[in-house]
Design a protein around this motif. Structure first.
Motif, PDB file in Angstrom:
ATOM      1  N   TRP A  75       0.812  -1.215   0.000  1.00 17.86           N
ATOM      2  CA  TRP A  75       0.000   0.000   0.000  1.00 17.86           C
ATOM      3  C   TRP A  75       0.845   1.264   0.000  1.00 17.86           C
ATOM      4  CZ3 TRP A  75       0.642   3.425   3.957  1.00 17.86           C
ATOM      5  CH2 TRP A  75       1.201   2.946   5.141  1.00 17.86           C
ATOM      6  N   TYR A  76       2.006   1.233   0.607  1.00 15.24           N
ATOM      7  CA  TYR A  76       2.842   2.424   0.697  1.00 15.24           C
ATOM      8  C   TYR A  76       3.488   2.787  -0.632  1.00 15.24           C
ATOM      9  CZ  TYR A  76       6.576  -0.984   0.942  1.00 15.24           C
ATOM     10  OH  TYR A  76       7.423  -2.018   0.661  1.00 15.24           O
ATOM     11  N   LEU A  77       3.516   1.859  -1.588  1.00 13.13           N
ATOM     12  CA  LEU A  77       4.096   2.140  -2.906  1.00 13.13           C
ATOM     13  C   LEU A  77       3.115   2.789  -3.868  1.00 13.13           C
ATOM     14  CD1 LEU A  77       6.107  -1.154  -3.461  1.00 13.13           C
ATOM     15  CD2 LEU A  77       6.996   1.082  -2.833  1.00 13.13           C
ATOM     16  N   LYS A  78       1.822   2.671  -3.590  1.00 14.24           N
ATOM     17  CA  LYS A  78       0.802   3.186  -4.508  1.00 14.24           C
ATOM     18  C   LYS A  78       0.957   4.680  -4.813  1.00 14.24           C
ATOM     19  CE  LYS A  78      -4.051   2.944  -5.521  1.00 14.24           C
ATOM     20  NZ  LYS A  78      -4.451   1.905  -6.390  1.00 14.24           N
ATOM     21  N   PRO A  79       1.206   5.544  -3.834  1.00 15.93           N
ATOM     22  CA  PRO A  79       1.333   6.970  -4.166  1.00 15.93           C
ATOM     23  C   PRO A  79       2.580   7.310  -4.978  1.00 15.93           C
ATOM     24  CG  PRO A  79       0.931   6.676  -1.814  1.00 15.93           C
ATOM     25  CD  PRO A  79       1.173   5.325  -2.399  1.00 15.93           C
ATOM     26  N   ILE A  80       3.641   6.518  -4.838  1.00 13.29           N
ATOM     27  CA  ILE A  80       4.878   6.858  -5.551  1.00 13.29           C
ATOM     28  C   ILE A  80       5.069   6.057  -6.834  1.00 13.29           C
ATOM     29  CG2 ILE A  80       6.058   7.650  -3.473  1.00 13.29           C
ATOM     30  CD1 ILE A  80       7.538   4.976  -3.415  1.00 13.29           C
ATOM     31  N   ALA A  81       4.156   5.135  -7.122  1.00 15.73           N
ATOM     32  CA  ALA A  81       4.284   4.298  -8.318  1.00 15.73           C
ATOM     33  C   ALA A  81       4.326   5.114  -9.611  1.00 15.73           C
ATOM     34  CB  ALA A  81       3.179   3.252  -8.373  1.00 15.73           C
TER      35      ALA A  81
END
Length: 111
Positions: A75-81
């Motif tokens: 979930w923490y990668l979704k904004p920076i993907a």
């Protein structure tokens, strides 16, 4: 005594617990719908999920829950993907067209 690592773990676990039911609902919508009624982005996501499920099949009944858990844990990668994809030189992920897509309207799937 609560340490900073305990707080980080609790935030991470809460984010994973919050995202897992959303992933299940989304995948349920896109996999039970007729692919012709989905937009291109949702159709691509449906294909990716269906292929990925085949890879988890050897794990038996534990495979799909593990797949959902691993997806929820990122979930923490979704904004920076999007920024990561742009840095690597890849096209951004396609987005749902919303208005005409059955997965967005949240209607019952026609079986």
């Amino acid at each position: 005594m609560i340490t900073e690592w305990d707080v980080i773990f609790l935030v991470y676990a809460a984010g994973t617990a919050y995202r897992a039911p959303r992933i299940l609902k989304r995948w349920s919508l896109i996999t039970t719908c007729d692919p012709l009624e989905l937009c291109d982005a949702c159709r691509d996501e449906r294909k990716r999920v269906m292929v990925e499920v085949d890879g988890w099949e050897p794990f038996g009944p534990v495979g799909v829950p593990l797949m959902v858990l691993l997806e929820a844990m990122s979930w923490y990668l979704k904004p920076i993907a999007p920024a990561l994809r742009k840095a690597v030189g890849k096209e951004p992920w396609p987005k749902c067209s919303k208005g005409t897509c059955l997965a967005y309207t949240r209607k019952k799937a026609t079986v």
